[in-house]
Each structure stands twice: as C-alpha cells, then as structure tokens.
Scaffold this motif. Structure first.
Motif, PDB file in Angstrom:
ATOM      1  N   GLU A 157     -48.961 -16.336 -21.310  1.00 41.48           N
ATOM      2  CA  GLU A 157     -48.941 -15.290 -22.347  1.00 41.48           C
ATOM      3  C   GLU A 157     -47.527 -14.715 -22.481  1.00 41.48           C
ATOM      4  O   GLU A 157     -47.013 -14.554 -23.579  1.00 41.48           O
ATOM      5  CB  GLU A 157     -49.954 -14.186 -21.948  1.00 41.48           C
ATOM      6  N   ARG A 158     -46.893 -14.407 -21.329  1.00 43.18           N
ATOM      7  CA  ARG A 158     -45.523 -13.872 -21.380  1.00 43.18           C
ATOM      8  C   ARG A 158     -44.571 -14.902 -21.986  1.00 43.18           C
ATOM      9  O   ARG A 158     -43.633 -14.548 -22.699  1.00 43.18           O
ATOM     10  CB  ARG A 158     -45.058 -13.490 -19.968  1.00 43.18           C
ATOM     11  N   GLY A 159     -44.833 -16.186 -21.702  1.00 39.50           N
ATOM     12  CA  GLY A 159     -43.961 -17.254 -22.201  1.00 39.50           C
ATOM     13  C   GLY A 159     -43.897 -17.329 -23.715  1.00 39.50           C
ATOM     14  O   GLY A 159     -42.931 -17.833 -24.278  1.00 39.50           O
ATOM     15  N   LYS A 160     -44.942 -16.790 -24.399  1.00 38.44           N
ATOM     16  CA  LYS A 160     -44.932 -16.813 -25.873  1.00 38.44           C
ATOM     17  C   LYS A 160     -43.807 -15.960 -26.431  1.00 38.44           C
ATOM     18  O   LYS A 160     -43.342 -16.181 -27.534  1.00 38.44           O
ATOM     19  CB  LYS A 160     -46.275 -16.295 -26.418  1.00 38.44           C
ATOM     20  N   THR A 161     -43.367 -14.945 -25.661  1.00 39.58           N
ATOM     21  CA  THR A 161     -42.322 -14.043 -26.168  1.00 39.58           C
ATOM     22  C   THR A 161     -41.091 -13.964 -25.276  1.00 39.58           C
ATOM     23  O   THR A 161     -40.034 -13.543 -25.731  1.00 39.58           O
ATOM     24  CB  THR A 161     -42.891 -12.604 -26.311  1.00 39.58           C
ATOM     25  N   SER A 162     -41.205 -14.359 -23.991  1.00 38.58           N
ATOM     26  CA  SER A 162     -40.080 -14.137 -23.070  1.00 38.58           C
ATOM     27  C   SER A 162     -38.922 -15.111 -23.285  1.00 38.58           C
ATOM     28  O   SER A 162     -37.793 -14.813 -22.918  1.00 38.58           O
ATOM     29  CB  SER A 162     -40.558 -14.270 -21.611  1.00 38.58           C
TER      30      SER A 162
ATOM     31  N   PRO B 292     -38.059 -20.632 -19.967  1.00 35.30           N
ATOM     32  CA  PRO B 292     -38.623 -21.984 -19.846  1.00 35.30           C
ATOM     33  C   PRO B 292     -39.657 -22.070 -18.715  1.00 35.30           C
ATOM     34  O   PRO B 292     -40.617 -22.844 -18.808  1.00 35.30           O
ATOM     35  CB  PRO B 292     -37.402 -22.857 -19.527  1.00 35.30           C
ATOM     36  N   ASP B 293     -39.451 -21.265 -17.651  1.00 33.96           N
ATOM     37  CA  ASP B 293     -40.380 -21.353 -16.515  1.00 33.96           C
ATOM     38  C   ASP B 293     -41.724 -20.692 -16.799  1.00 33.96           C
ATOM     39  O   ASP B 293     -42.647 -20.782 -16.006  1.00 33.96           O
ATOM     40  CB  ASP B 293     -39.740 -20.775 -15.230  1.00 33.96           C
ATOM     41  N   ASP B 294     -41.845 -20.003 -17.941  1.00 32.75           N
ATOM     42  CA  ASP B 294     -43.119 -19.376 -18.329  1.00 32.75           C
ATOM     43  C   ASP B 294     -43.877 -20.185 -19.389  1.00 32.75           C
ATOM     44  O   ASP B 294     -44.946 -19.773 -19.826  1.00 32.75           O
ATOM     45  CB  ASP B 294     -42.869 -17.978 -18.916  1.00 32.75           C
TER      46      ASP B 294
END
Ligand code: B4P
Length: 207
Positions: A127-132, A135-137
């Motif tokens: 979920e965090r990877g959608k906005t952060s 690459p590791d998310d």
C-alpha cells in the motif's frame, strides 16, 4: 539522556510511531533508513552502494550504518535523547551502539518492539509502495525478502536487550493512536523519563 530503540520488522510502524514520539518527547530522530535514502538522493558513493542492496531488500554493511550513527551522535551532542528507528538491525550494530553511547556517557534506556505478522506487513508495504516511490515497497518478493532478512539477521537483536532487561514487546496491529499510547506508557516507566522533561528542539537528522 533518554535513548529509545524502536524495533520491529519492515512495515511494523517504526517510522510512523517515531514521528509521534519525537513530537511528544522532543528527542532527536535517527532513522538509518532515512539517512541512507538521503545519501542516495545526494548521489554519494555510499548512497550508490546502499541503493543496490536496499532496492533488493538486503541490509547494508554494518560499518556503513555504524559510521552514520557515530557522526550523527557527534553532530547532536546537545540532544536530550534519541529515537533510534531501524537501528540496530544486527547484534554487531547493537554492540557498537552501546560503545558509541558510552563515549557520550549515556546508554539505551529501553527497546520497544512492534509485533506484526507477515501478511499484514506485506499488505501495508504494498500500500505504501503505491505512493512512496520506494522500489523496496513495490514488489512482493522483495518485501518478503526483507521480512526474511529481519527473521534471520535482525530478530536476535531483541535477545541482546532482553538480557539487559530493556526489551518490551507490543502488538503492532491496531489503531496508531492506541499503539502510541502503549509505547508512551512503557517509556514513561523509565526513571530518566520520569526525572526529566527533554527540552531540545524536535528535529530530524540527515547525514
Ligand atoms: P527502513 O527505512 O528502516 O524501512 P522500513 O523498515 O521499511 O520502515 P518502517 O518499519 O519504519 O515503516 P512503517 O512501519 O512506519 O529500512 C529500509 C531499508 O534500509 C532496509 O531494508 C535496509 O536495506 C536499509 N537499512 C536501514 N537501516 C539499516 C541498518 N541499521 N542496517 C542495515 N541496513 C539498513 O510504515 C509502514 C506502513 O505501515 C506505512 O504506510 C504506515 O502508514 C503503515 N502503518 C504503520 N502503523 C500502522 C498501523 N498501526 N496500522 C495500519 N498501518 C500502519
């Protein structure tokens, strides 16, 4: 000084809770993840080396993060305490932290560990990877590798603090405010927290 180690697997809520703790206790925030990402943003040689490892979900070498913490402590001699977020992640880092803090005539007051299961960690980080933009998310396999690295290399750090009777564990699943209240209760039990109200300005440290 009031020095707190916030501990737990990737996505457990360390960064989230650190923001609330620095505001409440006026401690200096030392996140090795943030320090490393600052090096990457600046394009330093250290950052380039770290990026390859971080993007794949591996730890960066102990000497790199220990060196960053050493210089951050030197830069913040006026601090009334620190929140260590994401550090130490190995027993060698924990031993070095004790040595570095002893140089400044202080030590770790307590470690608070946030316990969260793998499924929830994967969900939160994707979920965090959608906005952060991290690459590791963004890749489930890399997130699961980070959890595996935590289980094999980092989890044993809890024992290091348990032997020193500084280890406290909390359920990291639930309302962020509720978890924050429980962490605060643990910190407030510590004699240093009872004895002093830290006065240093809240700030984040970048390398
Ligand atoms: P870090 O930057 O430390 O990243 P992290 O462990 O992924 O984040 P954190 O655990 O703080 O995230 P949070 O739960 O707050 O490390 C990144 C990489 O840097 C490592 O993999 C490694 O390569 C390298 N590194 C860093 N330190 C190192 C060291 N000492 N030695 C070697 N290598 C090192 O947030 C996760 C998400 O969960 C957020 O979106 C948040 O909103 C959500 N969340 C938080 N609490 C919640 C709750 N209660 N309920 C629901 N969602 C919640």
């Amino acid at each position: 000084m009031l020095n707190i180690v916030l501990f737990g697997p990737p996505g457990a809520g360390k960064g989230t809770q650190s923001q609330k703790l620095i505001a409440k206790y006026k401690l200096v925030h030392l996140s090795t993840g943030d320090l490393l990402r600052a090096q990457i943003a600046e394009g330093t040689a250290l950052g380039l080396q770290a990026k390859k490892l971080m993007d794949e979900g591996f730890l960066v070498p102990d000497e790199v993060v220990i060196g960053m913490i050493d210089s951050a402590l030197e830069k913040n001699k006026q601090a009334t305490g620190f929140i260590f977020d994401g550090f130490p992640r190995t027993v060698a880092q924990a031993e070095s932290l004790d040595r570095l803090l002893a140089k400044h005539s202080t030590g770790v007051a307590c470690m608070v560990a946030l316990e969260v299961g793998e499924q929830e960690l994967v969900k939160r980080l994707l979920e965090r990877g959608k906005t952060s933009g991290r690459p590791d998310d963004q890749d489930e396999a890399k997130i699961r590798r980070r959890v595996q690295v935590y289980n094999t290399e980092t989890a044993q750090v809890a024992g290091f603090y348990d032997v020193q009777q500084k280890f406290h564990s909390l359920n990291g699943i639930g309302e962020i405010e509720t978890i924050f209240g429980q962490i605060s209760d643990i910190i407030d039990q510590h004699p240093v927290a009872k004895a002093e109200t830290p006065a240093a300005a809240t700030k984040e440290v970048r390398a």
